[in-house]
Design an enzyme around this catalytic site. Structure first.
Site, PDB file in Angstrom:
ATOM      1  N   THR A  41       0.889  -1.152   0.153  1.00 32.63           N
ATOM      2  CA  THR A  41      -0.063   0.004  -0.052  1.00 32.63           C
ATOM      3  C   THR A  41       0.793   1.304   0.054  1.00 32.63           C
ATOM      4  O   THR A  41       0.538   2.187  -0.845  1.00 32.63           O
ATOM      5  CB  THR A  41      -0.827   0.029   1.239  1.00 32.63           C
ATOM      6  OG1 THR A  41      -1.726  -1.083   1.283  1.00 32.63           O
ATOM      7  CG2 THR A  41      -1.831   1.205   1.166  1.00 32.63           C
ATOM      8  N   HIS A  44       2.107   1.819  -3.340  1.00 36.44           N
ATOM      9  CA  HIS A  44       1.122   2.629  -4.054  1.00 36.44           C
ATOM     10  C   HIS A  44       1.063   4.162  -3.745  1.00 36.44           C
ATOM     11  O   HIS A  44       1.008   4.825  -4.853  1.00 36.44           O
ATOM     12  CB  HIS A  44      -0.366   2.016  -4.014  1.00 36.44           C
ATOM     13  CG  HIS A  44      -0.276   0.555  -4.653  1.00 36.44           C
ATOM     14  ND1 HIS A  44      -0.506   0.598  -6.047  1.00 36.44           N
ATOM     15  CD2 HIS A  44      -0.489  -0.610  -4.302  1.00 36.44           C
ATOM     16  CE1 HIS A  44      -0.853  -0.823  -6.492  1.00 36.44           C
ATOM     17  NE2 HIS A  44      -0.649  -1.597  -5.414  1.00 36.44           N
TER      18      HIS A  44
HETATM   19 ZN   LIG Z   1       0.092  -2.658   4.844  1.00 36.20          ZN
END
Ligand SMILES: [Zn+2]
Ligand SMILES: [Zn+2]
Length: 337
Positions: A41, A44
């Site tokens: 994440t 990203h």
């Molecule tokens: Zn994570």
């Protein structure tokens, strides 16, 4: 008093600077952050994919381990307690919250994404989201409790039991932890992975690996006597894996989608129909998943320490992100404060 923090400055850029130590609000504890994990994440975010959620100047970090500096009276925490923090903030009133799926709240806010996170020396966090870490769990291992809670959740949701079989597509940190949780449960598990560094690590952890030398479909067929596995986990985020994941599962079996597929991808729905498969998503975790993760790590039932490839200081976050994106010999990177 000033402290150091890392700030997101837009796609491809983190800077380290100083800012005032936060004053805890009602119900909040002041924490001294010790470890913050970097995960998919965060990569990203680094690439600018989540600019609609992460503001410029924002502080990321949702995989945190910290020490309590001061806690509100009656919270059950005191100075010196070692804690992890559930980063999910839910409304408590919507349909998801009412169903008990509070971690999928329709108004969900994730600290470290939508709200400021833990990539800093001091952090004021809600005491009710803190979970105590036992002394038997050292600091680095505690930094891996969050991704282990993800893996515990994924395996539990898939309904796996001792004696079942599971095939995990993708041997990154989450895929590896899913496989280790399976193994500890007595589930027969194999991991499909192409990165040679990760293959070596998976094998060193005693896991069965399907590497480049073997066709995954043929492997699944031979491994299960032509029946198919009970559960397949898609943890690669790669369309090539999504395309074949329904082909390896037995009649009435389960496909669990753990990876983030930001774009629609082709899936063999004929196999889903023909074998009456169940496809389910697995995204975050609830409190019981954290508690189980802490128990598994503290008892060494799941060995998490080998997954830490590198520890970096806060100032090296930019370089750490660039290296993690490079896809080299890296599993988990922890920021050490
Ligand atoms: Zn994570
Ligand atoms: Zn809600």
């Amino acid at each position: 008093m000033a402290m150091r923090a890392a700030f997101y400055q837009g796609a491809g850029s983190f800077t380290t600077g100083t800012v005032d130590v936060p004053r805890p609000g009602p119900g909040e504890a002041l924490l001294r952050v010790r470890r913050v994990g970097i995960c998919g994440t965060d990569l990203h975010i680094f690439q600018g994919h989540l600019d609609h959620r992460v503001p410029k100047g924002g502080i990321i970090g949702h995989e945190t381990f910290a020490e309590v500096v001061e806690a509100p009276a009656g919270s059950g925490f005191t100075k010196g307690d070692r804690v992890v923090v559930e980063p999910t903030i839910s409304c408590g009133e919507c349909r998801a919250c009412a169903m008990g799926a509070y971690y999928l709240c329709y108004q969900l806010k994730v600290m470290g994404v939508d709200l400021p996170g833990g990539m800093r020396e001091y952090w004021a966090a809600p005491a009710k989201l803190m979970i105590r870490i036992p002394d038997s769990l050292d600091d680095d291992d505690a930094g891996l409790v969050e991704p282990l809670a993800v893996a515990v959740h994924d395996v539990r949701r898939a309904g796996l039991e001792q004696g079942n079989s599971a095939l995990v597509f993708g041997g990154g940190p989450i895929g590896t932890l899913i496989a280790l949780v399976c193994k500890n449960l007595g589930v027969r598990v194999a991991v499909a992975e192409l990165n040679p560094f990760r293959i070596d690590m998976l094998r060193s952890l005693g896991l069965e690996v399907v590497g480049l030398e073997k066709n995954v479909l043929r492997f699944a067929d031979e491994w299960t006597g032509g029946v198919g596995v009970d559960v397949a986990f898609e943890v690669t985020g790669n369309p090539a894996a999504a395309k074949i994941v329904t082909d390896v599962v037995r009649v009435w079996g389960t496909v669990s989608i753990v990876a983030i597929h930001a774009e629609p991808v082709p899936v063999n729905l004929y196999r889903m129909f023909a074998r009456e498969l169940v496809m389910q998503g697995a995204r975050l975790y609830e409190r019981s998943d954290w508690e189980e993760a802490i128990r598994l790590a503290a008892t060494k039932a799941v060995p998490v320490a080998p997954l830490v490839s590198r520890k970096i200081p806060l100032e090296d976050l930019q370089r750490g992100m660039e290296e993690a994106l490079g896809g080299g010999p890296v599993m988990k990177v922890l920021v050490e404060l």
